[in-house]
Design a protein around this motif. Structure first.
Motif, PDB file in Angstrom:
ATOM      1  N   PHE A 158       0.829  -1.201   0.000  1.00  0.00           N
ATOM      2  CA  PHE A 158       0.000   0.000   0.000  1.00  0.00           C
ATOM      3  C   PHE A 158       0.867   1.255   0.000  1.00  0.00           C
ATOM      4  O   PHE A 158       0.502   2.266  -0.595  1.00  0.00           O
ATOM      5  N   ARG A 159       2.007   1.186   0.645  1.00  0.00           N
ATOM      6  CA  ARG A 159       2.936   2.319   0.625  1.00  0.00           C
ATOM      7  C   ARG A 159       3.456   2.535  -0.799  1.00  0.00           C
ATOM      8  O   ARG A 159       3.587   3.670  -1.257  1.00  0.00           O
ATOM      9  N   LEU A 160       3.744   1.449  -1.517  1.00  0.00           N
ATOM     10  CA  LEU A 160       4.190   1.564  -2.907  1.00  0.00           C
ATOM     11  C   LEU A 160       3.086   2.172  -3.772  1.00  0.00           C
ATOM     12  O   LEU A 160       3.350   3.096  -4.553  1.00  0.00           O
ATOM     13  N   LEU A 161       1.861   1.674  -3.662  1.00  0.00           N
ATOM     14  CA  LEU A 161       0.751   2.224  -4.448  1.00  0.00           C
ATOM     15  C   LEU A 161       0.547   3.697  -4.133  1.00  0.00           C
ATOM     16  O   LEU A 161       0.282   4.503  -5.025  1.00  0.00           O
ATOM     17  N   SER A 162       0.687   4.069  -2.872  1.00  0.00           N
ATOM     18  CA  SER A 162       0.587   5.474  -2.465  1.00  0.00           C
ATOM     19  C   SER A 162       1.631   6.310  -3.197  1.00  0.00           C
ATOM     20  O   SER A 162       1.314   7.349  -3.777  1.00  0.00           O
ATOM     21  N   ALA A 163       2.860   5.846  -3.185  1.00  0.00           N
ATOM     22  CA  ALA A 163       3.945   6.593  -3.824  1.00  0.00           C
ATOM     23  C   ALA A 163       3.756   6.680  -5.338  1.00  0.00           C
ATOM     24  O   ALA A 163       4.021   7.727  -5.943  1.00  0.00           O
ATOM     25  N   LEU A 164       3.268   5.610  -5.950  1.00  0.00           N
ATOM     26  CA  LEU A 164       3.079   5.608  -7.408  1.00  0.00           C
ATOM     27  C   LEU A 164       1.946   6.536  -7.835  1.00  0.00           C
ATOM     28  O   LEU A 164       1.950   7.048  -8.955  1.00  0.00           O
ATOM     29  N   LEU A 165       0.980   6.757  -6.950  1.00  0.00           N
ATOM     30  CA  LEU A 165      -0.139   7.645  -7.272  1.00  0.00           C
ATOM     31  C   LEU A 165       0.126   9.094  -6.874  1.00  0.00           C
ATOM     32  O   LEU A 165      -0.679   9.967  -7.152  1.00  0.00           O
ATOM     33  N   ASP A 166       1.252   9.333  -6.239  1.00  0.00           N
ATOM     34  CA  ASP A 166       1.627  10.696  -5.857  1.00  0.00           C
ATOM     35  C   ASP A 166       2.431  11.339  -6.992  1.00  0.00           C
ATOM     36  O   ASP A 166       2.833  10.667  -7.948  1.00  0.00           O
ATOM     37  N   TYR A 167       2.689  12.619  -6.864  1.00  0.00           N
ATOM     38  CA  TYR A 167       3.450  13.357  -7.872  1.00  0.00           C
ATOM     39  C   TYR A 167       4.822  12.709  -8.082  1.00  0.00           C
ATOM     40  O   TYR A 167       5.546  12.448  -7.120  1.00  0.00           O
ATOM     41  N   PRO A 168       5.188  12.438  -9.324  1.00  0.00           N
ATOM     42  CA  PRO A 168       6.455  11.749  -9.605  1.00  0.00           C
ATOM     43  C   PRO A 168       7.663  12.703  -9.601  1.00  0.00           C
ATOM     44  O   PRO A 168       8.164  13.095 -10.647  1.00  0.00           O
ATOM     45  N   SER A 169       8.122  13.047  -8.417  1.00  0.00           N
ATOM     46  CA  SER A 169       9.263  13.957  -8.306  1.00  0.00           C
ATOM     47  C   SER A 169      10.532  13.282  -8.819  1.00  0.00           C
ATOM     48  O   SER A 169      10.623  12.052  -8.882  1.00  0.00           O
ATOM     49  N   ASN A 170      11.515  14.082  -9.160  1.00  0.00           N
ATOM     50  CA  ASN A 170      12.799  13.536  -9.617  1.00  0.00           C
ATOM     51  C   ASN A 170      13.433  12.653  -8.562  1.00  0.00           C
ATOM     52  O   ASN A 170      13.995  11.602  -8.872  1.00  0.00           O
ATOM     53  N   ASP A 171      13.354  13.082  -7.288  1.00  0.00           N
ATOM     54  CA  ASP A 171      13.928  12.285  -6.201  1.00  0.00           C
ATOM     55  C   ASP A 171      13.238  10.931  -6.082  1.00  0.00           C
ATOM     56  O   ASP A 171      13.888   9.903  -5.901  1.00  0.00           O
ATOM     57  N   GLU A 218       8.057  15.274 -18.911  1.00  0.00           N
ATOM     58  CA  GLU A 218       6.807  14.899 -19.575  1.00  0.00           C
ATOM     59  C   GLU A 218       5.890  14.161 -18.611  1.00  0.00           C
ATOM     60  O   GLU A 218       4.679  14.380 -18.595  1.00  0.00           O
ATOM     61  N   LEU A 219       6.461  13.301 -17.808  1.00  0.00           N
ATOM     62  CA  LEU A 219       5.710  12.542 -16.821  1.00  0.00           C
ATOM     63  C   LEU A 219       5.050  13.476 -15.807  1.00  0.00           C
ATOM     64  O   LEU A 219       3.862  13.340 -15.492  1.00  0.00           O
ATOM     65  N   GLN A 220       5.826  14.435 -15.311  1.00  0.00           N
ATOM     66  CA  GLN A 220       5.303  15.384 -14.332  1.00  0.00           C
ATOM     67  C   GLN A 220       4.215  16.271 -14.934  1.00  0.00           C
ATOM     68  O   GLN A 220       3.187  16.530 -14.304  1.00  0.00           O
ATOM     69  N   GLY A 221       4.403  16.702 -16.167  1.00  0.00           N
ATOM     70  CA  GLY A 221       3.393  17.507 -16.846  1.00  0.00           C
ATOM     71  C   GLY A 221       2.101  16.733 -17.054  1.00  0.00           C
ATOM     72  O   GLY A 221       0.998  17.258 -16.843  1.00  0.00           O
ATOM     73  N   ALA A 222       2.227  15.475 -17.452  1.00  0.00           N
ATOM     74  CA  ALA A 222       1.047  14.629 -17.656  1.00  0.00           C
ATOM     75  C   ALA A 222       0.322  14.380 -16.339  1.00  0.00           C
ATOM     76  O   ALA A 222      -0.913  14.351 -16.298  1.00  0.00           O
ATOM     77  N   TYR A 223       1.080  14.227 -15.252  1.00  0.00           N
ATOM     78  CA  TYR A 223       0.474  14.016 -13.934  1.00  0.00           C
ATOM     79  C   TYR A 223      -0.355  15.234 -13.540  1.00  0.00           C
ATOM     80  O   TYR A 223      -1.503  15.102 -13.121  1.00  0.00           O
ATOM     81  N   VAL A 224       0.239  16.418 -13.672  1.00  0.00           N
ATOM     82  CA  VAL A 224      -0.465  17.652 -13.319  1.00  0.00           C
ATOM     83  C   VAL A 224      -1.705  17.813 -14.189  1.00  0.00           C
ATOM     84  O   VAL A 224      -2.792  18.134 -13.690  1.00  0.00           O
TER      85      VAL A 224
END
Length: 180
Positions: free
Chosen positions: A4-17, A65-71
């Motif tokens: 569930f922690r992984l799914l949480s992180a994958l559904l959050d904003y994909p920061s560079n870090d 591109e990933l971050q733009g698509a997420y937003v």
């Protein structure tokens, strides 16, 4: 539960870090990585493959591109909001008490939610689920299963790659899981 922690992180904003850390942790075998995080066997083999494929695609994508698509998907399209009470109340005043109640519910379990996010933000809810037993997590997600279905349907209509992850979360709260 780490899954569930992984799914949480994958559904959050994909920061560079986050992307760099995910790349390091997942290594070359994303399937084995996902499977290793599911101590309770909450996901099916098909769901492992789906999450692993999502991670592979995520890591192969250009971060900007990933971050733009997420937003574009989650922040600029109301029907895709990861704030689940938005799908029930919209921006009505009645949404506020629901958010307060949810925050108090978390505190009752000893979880202090991130002050930067509302308590109905799906990644926050999944982070909370990661602190529960599998049965408790299924019941908690069962309470929002209808909203998760609407969100997953909306994401599928727009061919969002995130739809599959939300569908997996929705299945975690299904009646068949609760009856098991």
């Amino acid at each position: 539960m780490k899954i569930f922690r992984l799914l949480s992180a994958l559904l959050d904003y994909p920061s560079n870090d986050f992307l760099a850390e995910l790349s390091e942790l997942a290594g070359k075998d994303t399937y084995a990585f996902v499977e290793s995080l599911d101590e309770e066997s909450a996901l099916s083999t098909e769901e492992y493959r789906c999450v692993a494929d999502f991670i592979t695609t995520l890591l192969a994508s250009d971060p900007l591109e990933l971050q733009g698509a997420y937003v574009q998907s989650f922040d600029l399209t109301a029907e895709h909001s990861l704030h689940l009470t938005h799908h029930i109340f919209g921006e009505e005043k009645t949404r506020g008490p629901a958010l307060i109640d949810l925050g108090e519910f978390y505190r009752g379990y000893g979880l202090q939610a991130d002050e930067k996010e509302l308590p109905d933000y799906l990644p926050v809810m999944l982070e909370f689920c990661s602190t529960l037993s599998i049965g408790e997590a299924w019941v908690f997600l069962g309470d929002v299963a209808k909203v998760l279905k609407v969100l997953a349907d909306n994401l599928e209509k727009s061919a969002s790659p995130y739809a599959s992850l939300v569908r997996i979360v929705e299945k975690q709260g299904s009646l068949t899981r609760l009856a098991a």
